[in-house]
Scaffold this motif. Structure first.
Motif, short mmCIF file in Angstrom:
data_model
loop_
_atom_site.label_atom_id
_atom_site.label_comp_id
_atom_site.label_asym_id
_atom_site.label_seq_id
_atom_site.Cartn_x
_atom_site.Cartn_y
_atom_site.Cartn_z
N GLU A 10 0.87 -1.17 0.00
CA GLU A 10 0.00 0.00 0.00
C GLU A 10 0.91 1.22 0.00
N ARG A 14 1.49 11.53 2.06
CA ARG A 14 1.19 12.48 3.16
C ARG A 14 1.64 13.88 2.78
N ALA A 18 -0.43 13.49 10.28
CA ALA A 18 -1.64 13.04 11.00
C ALA A 18 -1.52 11.53 11.16
N GLY A 19 -2.27 10.99 12.08
CA GLY A 19 -2.34 9.54 12.23
C GLY A 19 -1.03 8.91 12.64
N TYR A 41 3.62 0.27 2.85
CA TYR A 41 3.24 -0.71 3.87
C TYR A 41 3.04 -2.05 3.18
N ASP A 95 -3.76 13.32 3.83
CA ASP A 95 -3.05 12.11 3.37
C ASP A 95 -4.06 11.16 2.76
N PHE A 96 -3.57 10.14 2.10
CA PHE A 96 -4.45 9.10 1.56
C PHE A 96 -3.64 7.85 1.25
N ASP A 116 -12.99 7.16 3.20
CA ASP A 116 -12.52 6.03 4.02
C ASP A 116 -11.01 5.86 3.90
N THR A 117 -10.44 6.35 2.80
CA THR A 117 -9.02 6.09 2.54
C THR A 117 -8.20 7.38 2.48
N ARG A 119 -7.52 11.44 4.48
CA ARG A 119 -7.86 12.39 5.55
C ARG A 119 -8.18 13.71 4.87
N ARG A 135 -13.08 6.50 13.43
CA ARG A 135 -11.93 5.91 14.15
C ARG A 135 -11.77 6.54 15.52
#
Ligand code: TMP
Length: 175
Positions: A10, A14, A18-19, A41, A95-96, A116-117, A119, A135
């Motif tokens: 994946e 960014r 975040a996250g 990832y 980000d995504f 869903d994927t 921010r 979340r």
């Protein structure tokens, strides 16, 4: 819809911290990154999709050098397009996540790009308009998703809460 051979990585693009990156590197949420960052990832649920480097991708041959080049190129082009599209409706693309497949020897985008994927933060208020509402137990995720759809012109003109089919919507509006 095309069936593709999924590349087992994946890509996360960014623009703003975040996250997971805020926790991993101790960066305050909302800090703009000095430049757009692409992270990788490894897609493995049992391992919790661990962060990997380009070296891991090459070492384990999860993608060839040429494919990785195409993946980076695509990630940057998608980011440029989406940043502009969302900025036009007052939304900051923080980000995504992207997934990739192989189709007839080419790298293609796979899976969805949606709140869903991604921010997505309102540019003025910084209100979260994405899955972080769920979340982080903030509530109001349906309203936030509808707000994104409304700003992008994807909601019916009057009444109804459902997102309409984009193609027929555009045909009706003649654009
Ligand atoms: P992260 O900050 O949790 O690593 O997430 C980065 C971006 O990737 C964020 O927009 C959410 C998205 N994402 C997914 O779509 N699916 C996932 O499984 C993960 C971990 C993140």
């Amino acid at each position: 819809v095309r069936q593709v051979e999924i590349v087992p990585i994946e890509g996360v693009v960014r623009n703003v911290a975040a996250g997971s990156i805020t926790k991993r590197l101790g960066i305050e949420e909302g800090t703009p990154l000095p430049r757009t960052l692409i992270e990788y990832y490894y897609k493995d649920d049992a391992l919790g999709d661990p962060l990997i480097s380009e070296e891991h991708i090459a070492c384990f041959n999860w993608a060839s050098q040429e494919e990785l080049h195409d993946i980076q190129d695509m990630a940057i082009r998608v980011n440029d397009f989406l940043v502009g599209m969302f900025a036009g409706v007052g939304i900051r693309l923080v980000d995504f996540k992207l997934e990739f497949g192989r189709y007839e020897g080419e790298i293609v985008l796979a899976d969805e790009i949606s709140p869903d994927t991604c921010r997505l933060w309102d540019k003025e208020t910084m209100k979260k308009l994405d899955k972080d509402r769920f979340r982080r137990d903030l509530g109001g995720e349906a309203e936030a998703y509808q707000e994104v759809a409304r700003r992008l012109g994807l909601m019916p003109e009057e009444g109804g809460g459902a997102v309409v089919d984009l193609v027929s919507h555009r045909l009706r509006k003649g654009k």
